[in-house]
Design an enzyme around this catalytic site. Structure first.
Site, mmCIF file in Angstrom:
data_model
loop_
_atom_site.group_PDB
_atom_site.id
_atom_site.type_symbol
_atom_site.label_atom_id
_atom_site.label_comp_id
_atom_site.label_asym_id
_atom_site.label_seq_id
_atom_site.Cartn_x
_atom_site.Cartn_y
_atom_site.Cartn_z
ATOM 1 N N HIS A 152 40.637 47.643 43.941
ATOM 2 C CA HIS A 152 40.847 46.209 44.228
ATOM 3 C C HIS A 152 40.379 45.318 43.088
ATOM 4 O O HIS A 152 40.755 44.153 43.024
ATOM 5 C CB HIS A 152 40.125 45.843 45.530
ATOM 6 C CG HIS A 152 40.787 46.431 46.743
ATOM 7 N ND1 HIS A 152 41.673 45.730 47.521
ATOM 8 C CD2 HIS A 152 40.723 47.677 47.281
ATOM 9 C CE1 HIS A 152 42.123 46.509 48.495
ATOM 10 N NE2 HIS A 152 41.549 47.697 48.381
ATOM 11 N N ASP A 353 39.160 38.641 37.738
ATOM 12 C CA ASP A 353 39.338 38.897 39.169
ATOM 13 C C ASP A 353 40.457 39.911 39.360
ATOM 14 O O ASP A 353 41.462 39.848 38.640
ATOM 15 C CB ASP A 353 39.721 37.594 39.887
ATOM 16 C CG ASP A 353 39.140 37.503 41.290
ATOM 17 O OD1 ASP A 353 38.999 38.565 41.934
ATOM 18 O OD2 ASP A 353 38.824 36.387 41.737
#
Ligand code: ADQ
Length: 455
Positions: A152, A353
């Protein structure tokens, strides 16, 4: 249809997961809507020696961690080594040999707890950096089922990754998966470069990579949200500014050094200094729930932000106007949707991110007839798909302040055009499409026996 076994560090009960946001909601939806088992840590910490009982409730199977495991595996290796390194913050990494030992031990122990529950035709999907060694440990126990892994968070440039003392052990562990899914094509390029440049991996004709005598598929699967959860957002009456001419800029980020919060505050302050006509006309509402407070690097960021907000508010604020509102709490998701809808601009400006779901949630929550503007960091995975946002380099305070100005000035026609294109992408690449794509690819990449027994 074969059963899907989802493995993730943290498992929540299906009701709580829906309220938590992020990965938890997505995994809970997958588990709820198909034949599935969800296995992982229940969030509890018990004294060593009392952690080997699996709690089973319907589709959920969980186990606690011991205090020693929590310190070495979770706080130590996962969040003080892998998290900073994968987000390009080598300076914050705390390399300690005992962290890695604990990390592998916990993965080994958890596979031992899962194995008796496995069926021969299960498909196993492991999530995130905490569990990189999971497949290798299952293979050691003779488990031959197809196993996929989804990361992720971003994968760093290969020379950054090589700074991890145990990078080869991690690579060996990754090679035990049939399929490695990453958020973006840039992450895929980073991992492939590492495998080929550092480890002499080779791409075989079917596109897989041969590494340590294993064959593994690597591909990008950008994660999505369920936009219908945000489609009913309302403009909240308590969020409407006393003067209707005042615009709200919203930020929603965990209080984390990767999120670029000081840069965001500085850019907002720069806008107000450079263009004084916006003073008293705009507010920044930053929602930033604290996380991982036991990790050292997280304690400073809160003080830095408080002092930055204090100095901007003290210097520019008026009795009836506070430029930066700063809230340290979690919010119910419906309320978060209403806040998005009541904000003319959303700043998603992390320094790094994996994806960033806030960007997608904000778009899904807008009124299509009068939508807000998304300002998005080029370093969020979401920027690869969401090119109709105003893309900024968050390190460039001047450029971000200018993007704020463009967003404040943008006319309705342009806002609608950008939002329409963004919304279409959010619906097309939603959470359901993401999991379906990954699982179809895993089906093609497996089964283990065919892909891994190469001489
Ligand atoms: P996550 O932290 O799971 O990170 P992220 O994309 O940062 O996911 O989204 C955060 C989620 O938490 C959102 O769904 C949001 O609604 C919720 N949230 C945030 N602040 C909140 C608050 N104050 N109150 C309530 N809910 C709040 C990892 C990676 C990301 C990647 C995701 C998904 O770090 O880069 O996008 O996984 O793969």
């Amino acid at each position: 249809m074969s059963r899907l076994v989802v493995v993730s560090n943290r498992v929540l009960d299906l009701g709580k997961a829906a309220r938590a946001g992020g990965v938890a909601v997505t995994l809970a939806d997958i588990v709820r809507t198909r034949k599935a088992l969800w296995f992982g840590w229940n969030g509890e910490i018990e004294p060593a020696g009392q952690v080997d009982a699996v709690g089973r409730e319907g589709r959920i199977a969980t186990a606690p961690l011991s205090d020693i495991e929590y310190a070495g595996y979770y706080v130590g290796y996962a969040n003080s080594v892998l998290w900073p390194v994968f987000h390009n913050r080598l300076d914050l990494a705390q390399f300690e040999a005992r962290f890695f030992e604990r990390f592998v031990d916990v993965n080994r122990r958890l596979t031992g707890l899962l194995q008796p529950m496995l069926r021969p035709d299960d498909v196993i999907w492991v999530h995130d950096y905490h569990l990189i060694p999971f497949a290798a440990e299952l293979r050691k126990r003779g488990v031959g089922n197809p196993i996929g892994f989804f990361l992720h968070i971003p994968f760093p440039p290969w020379q950054t990754f090589m700074a991890v003392p145990e990078h080869k052990e991690l690579a060996r562990a990754l090679a035990a998966y049939d399929l490695i899914g990453l958020q973006t094509t840039a992450d895929v390029a980073n991992l492939m470069n590492y495998m080929m440049s550092a480890l002499h991996g080779r791409i075989v004709p079917d596109g897989r990579i041969r590494l340590f005598d294993q064959l593994v598929s690597v591909a990008s699967f950008p994660i999505g949200i369920d936009p219908t959860n945000f489609a009913k957002a309302k403009r909240a009456s308590d969020l409407v500014q006393a003067r209707s001419s005042v615009s709200r800029v919203v930020g929603v980020d965990r209080l984390d050094y990767t999120k670029g919060l000081p840069h965001k505050f500085k850019a907002f302050g720069r806008l107000l200094d450079k263009y004084p006509q916006y003073q008293r006309q705009v507010v920044l509402t930053q929602i930033a729930p604290p996380t991982r407070e036991t990790v050292e690097a997280y304690s400073d960021i809160r003080h830095e932000l408080e002092s930055l907000a204090g100095s901007i508010n003290g210097r520019l604020g008026e009795l009836d106007w506070v430029p930066i509102h700063y809230i340290y709490r979690s919010m119910p998701r419906r309320r978060l949707g209403d806040i998005y809808r009541s904000s003319q601009i959303c700043m998603v400006t992390p320094l790094r991110d994996g994806m960033n779901l806030i960007a997608k949630e904000y778009v899904a929550a807008q009124d299509a007839a009068d939508p807000g503007v998304l300002i998005l960091s080029q370093f969020a995975g979401a920027a690869e798909e969401m090119s109709e946002a105003l893309i900024v380099n968050p390190y460039n305070i001047e450029e971000t302040a200018e993007a704020l100005r463009s967003a404040l000035e943008m006319d309705l026609t342009e806002r609608r055009a950008r939002h329409g294109a963004l919304l279409q992408g959010v619906y097309k690449r939603d959470a359901a499409a993401w999991s379906q794509l990954f699982l179809e690819h895993l089906k093609r990449a497996g089964p283990y026996s065919a892909s891994h027994e190469v001489a």
